[in-house]
Design an enzyme around this catalytic site. Structure first.
Site, short mmCIF file in Angstrom:
data_model
loop_
_atom_site.label_atom_id
_atom_site.label_comp_id
_atom_site.label_asym_id
_atom_site.label_seq_id
_atom_site.Cartn_x
_atom_site.Cartn_y
_atom_site.Cartn_z
CB CYS A 70 -0.86 -0.04 1.26
SG CYS A 70 -1.92 1.38 1.49
CB CYS A 182 -3.32 3.75 -5.47
SG CYS A 182 -4.58 2.91 -4.48
N1 DGL Z 1 -4.06 0.46 -1.96
C1 DGL Z 1 -3.59 1.59 -1.28
C2 DGL Z 1 -2.39 2.26 -1.94
O1 DGL Z 1 -1.61 1.63 -2.61
C3 DGL Z 1 -4.53 2.59 -0.67
C4 DGL Z 1 -5.98 2.57 -0.91
C5 DGL Z 1 -6.79 3.26 0.18
O2 DGL Z 1 -7.10 2.58 1.15
O3 DGL Z 1 -7.09 4.46 0.03
O4 DGL Z 1 -2.15 3.43 -1.76
#
Ligand code: DGL
Length: 260
Positions: A70, A182
């Protein structure tokens, strides 16, 4: 070897998907913090609190390394904090450097798409300052893609319409590369292609992250145990319906895997 992978939700499955190809002998624990998704619209303080508990969860389960799959969570924690845990903790950042290394010599611009926290964070600004010598990089927040992914709406008029609206102020033909900053955005490659056209290319941090895991795993870690994955939603083992959803996510990731 046991690798813990976590994300706010299903975005990190794109990292797990890549890890299955690059570390086929490993055991995985995948933790989706579904109680708190989306992280991108929380404060860095809140996110730090969530992930402290997730690190403890992973360490109690004897993981040899933990991947923060993430970008948002990575941008909210310092390296010193990560180094204070007894196993390597590997974070992710938008693959801006990779995009510049591969395509920076061309005269087409690079668009970094991520969550509001990542886009506003100092880490990304420092990274862009360091690598974007010719001013080719633009940034955009696309928080709604996270919510669409979490509701299983991957390919849809809604996603296409949202992207079109969010990008309406940009000259689309100026862009040659989209950095998927993301992990949830990997599900939408086809929507980006529909908007930018067939020539658009993508970079993401998935392969680089798993390479980093390979480099940082303690040398004495054997393969041990049967390969496979345990899945948790905010610390609870998942039920059959949640497993079906994860399988659907993996099928979507298979379908878009070749689009680069
Ligand atoms: N999947 C996450 C990222 O790579 C974040 C998504 C979220 O929870 O806003 O930033």
């Amino acid at each position: 070897m046991k690798i813990g992978i976590f994300d706010s939700g299903i975005g990190g499955l794109s990292v797990l998907h890549r890890a299955y190809k690059m570390l086929p002998e490993a055991q995985f624990i995948y933790y989706a913090d579904e109680k708190h998704v989306p992280y991108g619209e929380k404060t860095p303080e809140e996110i730090r609190e969530f992930i402290g508990g997730i690190f403890d969860f992973m360490i109690k389960r004897d993981t040899d390394a933990i991947v923060i799959a993430c970008n948002t969570a990575t941008s909210a924690v310092t390296r010193e904090y990560r180094d204070s845990f007894p196993v390597p903790i590997i974070g992710m950042e938008p693959a801006v450097k990779k995009a510049i290394d591969l395509y920076g010599e061309e005269d087409r611009r690079i668009l970094v798409a991520a969550t509001p926290i990542t886009i506003k964070g100092d880490k990304l600004h420092r990274l862009v300052e360091r690598v974007d010598k010719h001013g080719m990089v633009d940034l955009i927040e696309l928080p709604k893609l996270v919510r669409l992914a979490e509701s299983g709406v991957f390919e849809s008029e809604e996603a296409d319409g949202y992207l079109k609206e969010a990008l309406c102020g940009k000259e689309l033909s100026a862009y040659g590369t989209v950095v998927l900053g993301c992990t949830h955005f990997n599900y939408f490659k086809r929507s980006f292609v529909r908007l930018f056209g067939e020539g658009i290319r993508f970079t993401d941090g998935n392969e680089g992250t798993i390479n980093q895991v390979k480099r940082m795993l303690p040398k004495d870690v054997g393969t041990g145990g049967e390969p496979g994955t345990e899945f948790y939603y905010s610390g609870e083992p998942i039920n059959a319906a949640q497993m079906r959803f994860i399988n659907r996510c993996m099928a979507q990731l298979d379908a878009v895997y070749e689009i680069n």
